[in-house]
Design an enzyme around this catalytic site. Structure first.
Site, PDB file in Angstrom:
ATOM      1  N   LYS A 112       0.849  -1.201   0.000  1.00 36.42           N
ATOM      2  CA  LYS A 112       0.000   0.000   0.000  1.00 36.42           C
ATOM      3  C   LYS A 112       0.878   1.242   0.000  1.00 36.42           C
ATOM      4  CE  LYS A 112      -3.830   2.049   2.681  1.00 36.42           C
ATOM      5  NZ  LYS A 112      -4.623   1.952   3.916  1.00 36.42           N
ATOM      6  N   SER A 150      -9.600   1.712   3.277  1.00 36.34           N
ATOM      7  CA  SER A 150      -8.806   2.479   2.346  1.00 36.34           C
ATOM      8  C   SER A 150      -7.781   1.661   1.566  1.00 36.34           C
ATOM      9  CB  SER A 150      -8.083   3.596   3.100  1.00 36.34           C
ATOM     10  OG  SER A 150      -7.165   3.040   4.037  1.00 36.34           O
ATOM     11  N   SER A 171      -9.474  -0.562   7.509  1.00 28.62           N
ATOM     12  CA  SER A 171      -8.986  -0.439   6.131  1.00 28.62           C
ATOM     13  C   SER A 171      -8.302  -1.658   5.550  1.00 28.62           C
ATOM     14  CB  SER A 171      -8.041   0.747   6.007  1.00 28.62           C
ATOM     15  OG  SER A 171      -8.785   1.918   5.887  1.00 28.62           O
TER      16      SER A 171
END
Ligand code: GLN
Length: 483
Positions: free
Chosen positions: A79, A154, A178
């Site tokens: 990420k 997210s 997330s």
């Protein structure tokens, strides 16, 4: 053989048997990304040279018959909120569009030391604020199970990459859900360890008392492998815990019979049958596996969303003060003085959701409102934590839905931030209490399109091994396909 769908153990076995090389595996994955990422948009930046250099080193080890490290040859995605030395790290924000970190996050460093190939950096909500990956400053990611829908957020890019076989595993970050929520919405496994279990060094801070780094995988065993590599004390993060890390993979096989499973009523009030029916079937399966399923109460659950959004915005407003156009990345030109430069840089660099949170966070911390909001939220956080501690006196694990809804349509919730915040209603409680959680697939919705449903399993602090064991038993008994 399709190399891009292999489990970590199959990769290990294949390399040892010389069925394929690590280089072939990385190239096959990069080719798949080339073909499929245009529609899914899971990646923001690719790092093929770095991935291939590592693969060549693994192939050398294989030829030299040196022992292979635990993630040898495994192509992973990271990420874009985790620092990668020499590879652009944007947090999906315009303000860091050209930022190139001089160091690696500990989790990234440990992945590479364990032999993994870092393929690239994945899209997310800007500074990890959101539940759909639509708050990215660049573009939204599409759910590989239905391209008209969000992958959750997210960490939507990491979840989508694993779901679409554009990486064998991935790292995400979880502050209020997330990792778990996008895992549920894309039909993969996602895990957040206990707060402090995985070092946050090199994770760009959103809400420091809630931020976690954790893995995504297609199976529980893959997640156990990755967690085992990234977990453990790190002197560079003073909140990382000095608690021994068991061999999670070995722990998977232990017996689950007799374990007590608590099902908190509060997580099922008004839950749509679309999700609830699958979770019920999952619970029935757990009972058939010899676990004892019983209802339990968690009385402060209703306050969790309000409490979370006060604490996380307060911490975010402070953490994001560092993006001032002086120290990192982007600076807006054409300002006459310093104040104006700050203002213009932050105005153009940050998106709407980030600004909303900075304002909210500054407000709840302001001297006139501190007691009414921030201090009160801290007290509520203590009560929510107590709910968990009391629950774990009675039961071994808790089971809840991960998300109240399956993947929603792109654009559907963008005009209503409150609706977006409610996507986290079942995940923020564990974040506030700091207990570990995993989301595993639990069938698909009955109505078409058949979308993945996720089951969340929670355990007490530092009891990740038990959590993984239950998830693994559930997976092996066919729980992923339940319903
Ligand atoms: N969706 C939640 C939020 O917007 C959680 C985000 C996260 O875990 N990073 O804050």
């Amino acid at each position: 053989m399709d190399l891009t769908t292999l489990s970590i153990d199959a990769i290990h076995a294949g390399l040892l048997a010389r069925q394929f090389s690590a280089e072939e595996l990385v190239r096959a994955t990069l080719e798949r990304i080339e073909r499929e990422n245009k529609a899914i948009r899971a990646y923001l930046t690719l790092s093929p040279e770095r991935a291939l250099a590592q693969a060549l080193e693994i192939d050398r080890k294989v030829r030299a018959q040196e022992p292979l490290p635990p993630l040898a040859g495994v192509p992973v995605a990271v990420k874009d909120v985790l620092s990668t030395k020499g590879v652009r790290t944007t947090c999906a924000s315009r303000i860091l569009e050209r930022y190139i970190p001089p160091y690696d996050a500990t989790a990234v460093e440990r992945l590479e030391a364990a032999g993994a190939s870092i393929l690239g950096k994945t899209n997310c909500d800007e500074f990890a604020m959101g539940s759909s990956t639509e708050n990215s400053g660049f573009f939204p990611t599409h759910n590989p199970r239905d391209l008209t829908r969000v992958p959750g957020g997210s960490s939507g890019g990491s979840a989508a990459a694993v779901a679409a076989n554009l990486a064998a595993a991935a790292l995400g970050s979880d502050t209020g859900g997330s990792i778990r929520q996008p895992a549920a919405l894309t039909g993969v496994v996602g895990m957040m360890g206990t707060y402090g279990r995985v070092s946050r060094y090199g994770l760009v801070a959103f809400a420091s008392s809630l931020d976690h780094v954790g893995p995504f995988g297609r199976t529980v065993s893959d997640v156990a492998r990755v967690l085992g590599v990234i977990a453990g004390r790190d002197a560079r993060d003073s909140t990382s815990a000095d608690v021994p890390v068991p061999d999670y993979w070995v722990a998977l096989e232990a017996d689950v019979r007799g374990l007590k499973v608590g099902v908190p009523d509060e997580y099922f009030n008004g839950l749509s049958p679309e999700i609830g029916d699958n979770i019920q079937k999952g619970l029935d399966l757990m009972a058939r596996l010899g676990m004892k399923v019983e209802p339990i109460r968690m009385l402060h659950t209703d306050y969790a969303i309000a409490c979370y959004y006060i604490i996380c915005t307060a911490e975010a407003s402070s953490n994001l003060a560092r993006y001032d156009g002086v120290r990192y990345g982007f600076r807006e030109s054409g300002a006459d003085d310093l104040r104006e430069m700050y203002k213009k840089t932050r105005d153009h660099g940050f998106g709407a959701e980030v600004k909303r949170r900075i304002m909210l966070g500054t407000y709840v911390l302001s001297s006139g409102y501190y007691d009414a909001y921030y201090r009160k939220a801290q007290k509520v956080r203590a009560l929510i934590t107590r709910d968990f501690l009391e629950a774990f006196d009675k039961v071994d694990i808790l089971v809840t839905p991960t998300s109240p809804v399956p993947a929603f349509k792109l654009g559907e919730r963008m005009d209503d931030p409150l609706q977006m915040y409610l996507a986290d209603i079942y995940t923020v409680t564990a974040s506030l209490a700091g207990v570990p959680g995993i989301s595993v697939p639990c069938g698909v919705t009955r109505s078409s399109p058949h979308l993945p449903v996720g089951m969340q399993i929670l355990a007490k602090h530092f009891d990740e091994a038990r959590l993984l064991r239950v998830a693994h038993a559930f997976e092996r008994a066919g729980g992923f396909e339940v319903a």
